[in-house]
Design an enzyme around this catalytic site. Structure first.
Site, PDB file in Angstrom:
ATOM      1  N   ARG A  21       0.811  -1.221   0.000  1.00 63.65           N
ATOM      2  CA  ARG A  21       0.000   0.000   0.000  1.00 63.65           C
ATOM      3  C   ARG A  21       0.838   1.261   0.000  1.00 63.65           C
ATOM      4  NH1 ARG A  21      -0.950   3.056   4.280  1.00 63.65           N
ATOM      5  NH2 ARG A  21      -0.129   1.428   5.654  1.00 63.65           N
ATOM      6  N   CYS A 163      -3.789  -3.451  12.570  1.00 62.29           N
ATOM      7  CA  CYS A 163      -2.830  -4.474  12.145  1.00 62.29           C
ATOM      8  C   CYS A 163      -2.918  -5.681  13.077  1.00 62.29           C
ATOM      9  CB  CYS A 163      -1.417  -3.915  12.130  1.00 62.29           C
ATOM     10  SG  CYS A 163      -1.163  -2.635  10.889  1.00 62.29           S
ATOM     11  N   ARG A 183      -2.574  -9.241  11.317  1.00 64.81           N
ATOM     12  CA  ARG A 183      -2.753  -9.438   9.870  1.00 64.81           C
ATOM     13  C   ARG A 183      -1.571  -8.897   9.080  1.00 64.81           C
ATOM     14  NH1 ARG A 183      -3.606  -4.829   7.093  1.00 64.81           N
ATOM     15  NH2 ARG A 183      -4.151  -3.019   8.347  1.00 64.81           N
ATOM     16  N   SER A 184      -1.002  -7.773   9.555  1.00 66.35           N
ATOM     17  CA  SER A 184       0.071  -7.079   8.843  1.00 66.35           C
ATOM     18  C   SER A 184       1.196  -6.816   9.829  1.00 66.35           C
ATOM     19  CB  SER A 184      -0.449  -5.762   8.258  1.00 66.35           C
ATOM     20  OG  SER A 184       0.586  -5.050   7.611  1.00 66.35           O
ATOM     21  N   ASP A 186       5.035  -5.558  10.348  1.00 64.00           N
ATOM     22  CA  ASP A 186       6.284  -4.883   9.990  1.00 64.00           C
ATOM     23  C   ASP A 186       7.370  -5.494  10.874  1.00 64.00           C
ATOM     24  OD1 ASP A 186       8.468  -3.167   9.849  1.00 64.00           O
ATOM     25  OD2 ASP A 186       7.283  -1.330   9.946  1.00 64.00           O
ATOM     26  N   ASN A 194       5.084  -4.716  19.123  1.00 63.34           N
ATOM     27  CA  ASN A 194       3.860  -5.479  19.375  1.00 63.34           C
ATOM     28  C   ASN A 194       4.083  -6.597  20.382  1.00 63.34           C
ATOM     29  OD1 ASN A 194       3.431  -5.213  15.851  1.00 63.34           O
ATOM     30  ND2 ASN A 194       2.397  -3.924  17.354  1.00 63.34           N
TER      31      ASN A 194
END
Length: 281
Positions: A21, A163, A183-184, A186, A194
């Site tokens: 994206r 995310c 889901r996403s 980095d 996270n």
């Protein structure tokens, strides 16, 4: 944190080249899982510096149920002044979001709002986090102890779709464990943050429910490294991990809403120097 470094290396070496994206481009692997036992120490990355205060302030902001980026600045810096930035400032100021913002710093119905103020079709607000804590205490064998941030009906009311989309608690042998689906992912900038954030949440919920923290299980969907992070990742992989720190929470806190910055302390945190990289927005 060896398993995180192993995953980082795997994505760098085996990942598929993909567009994304942001237009930056990534190497990506679909479907990975990491497990961290809290008995082995708090999983704060040691091969670079973790932005610990940012981790704590953002989690407290989520728990508060806020979607106000300036409130996050207030928790982190003690002021709402415009010159005090947070990890959410770029999203609050993004051109695609500004026309939808209702006030300066408005991020819409992001993470914490969904955790604490999910809206039913009838307009009733549902406090998912409170309900999860109640289930842990009163029905710990339940398989429905879930908090969900992925609300398809309100995606257009969020500055950034979540995310880390949902998490589930599990109780066994007087220990509380937490699994989060992301889901996403980095892998360089976001995932260490996270891991620390949800491990901290695990400790906090364990304390207020009278349980011991068990495992944080991190399930990753699209695990990727941005192309402009390759050099930084290679530098990090050369570094030897250091012993994990310990987490100390104020033992007097018995309600999830009562935690403040000063109640949360990372003890014995040793780390290698920071490695700077630009966040893709």
């Amino acid at each position: 944190m060896k398993q995180y470094l192993d995953a980082l290396k795997y994505v760098l070496e085996k990942g598929a080249n993909k567009k994304d994206r942001t237009g930056t481009g990534t190497k990506a692997v679909f479907g990975m899982q990491l497990r961290f036992s809290m008995e082995e120490g708090f999983p704060a990355i040691t091969t670079k510096k973790l932005a610990w205060k940012s981790v704590v302030s953002e989690l407290l902001w989520f728990i508060e149920g806020s979607g106000d980026e300036r409130r996050l600045a207030e928790i982190l810096h003690g002021t709402r002044d415009k010159d005090k930035k947070t990890i959410w400032t770029a999203n609050a100021e993004a051109d695609y979001w500004r026309p939808k913002a209702k006030f300066e710093g408005d991020l819409g119905r992001v993470y914490g709002v969904q955790w604490r103020k999910w809206k039913s079709p009838e307009g009733k607000e549902i406090d998912q986090l409170k309900n999860a804590i109640d289930l842990i205490m009163n029905n710990p064998s339940s398989r429905r102890i879930i908090v969900n941030a992925w609300n398809p009906g309100e995606m257009d009311r969020m500055a950034l779709p979540p995310c880390h989309t949902f998490f589930q608690f599990f109780v066994a042998d007087n220990k509380l464990s937490l699994q989060m689906y992301q889901r996403s992912c980095d892998m360089f900038l976001g995932v260490p943050f996270n891991i620390a954030s949800y491990s901290l949440l695990l400790h906090m919920v364990a304390q207020v429910t009278g349980l011991k923290p068990g495992e944080f299980v991190h399930t990753l969907g699209d695990a990727h490294i941005y192309r402009n992070h390759f050099a930084q990742v290679k530098e990090q992989l050369k570094r030897k991990p250091l012993p994990l720190p310990k987490l100390r929470l104020n033992p007097d806190i018995r309600k999830i809403d009562d935690f403040k910055m000063e109640d949360i302390e990372l003890i014995g945190y040793e780390h290698h120097p920071p490695i700077r990289a630009q966040m893709a927005v």
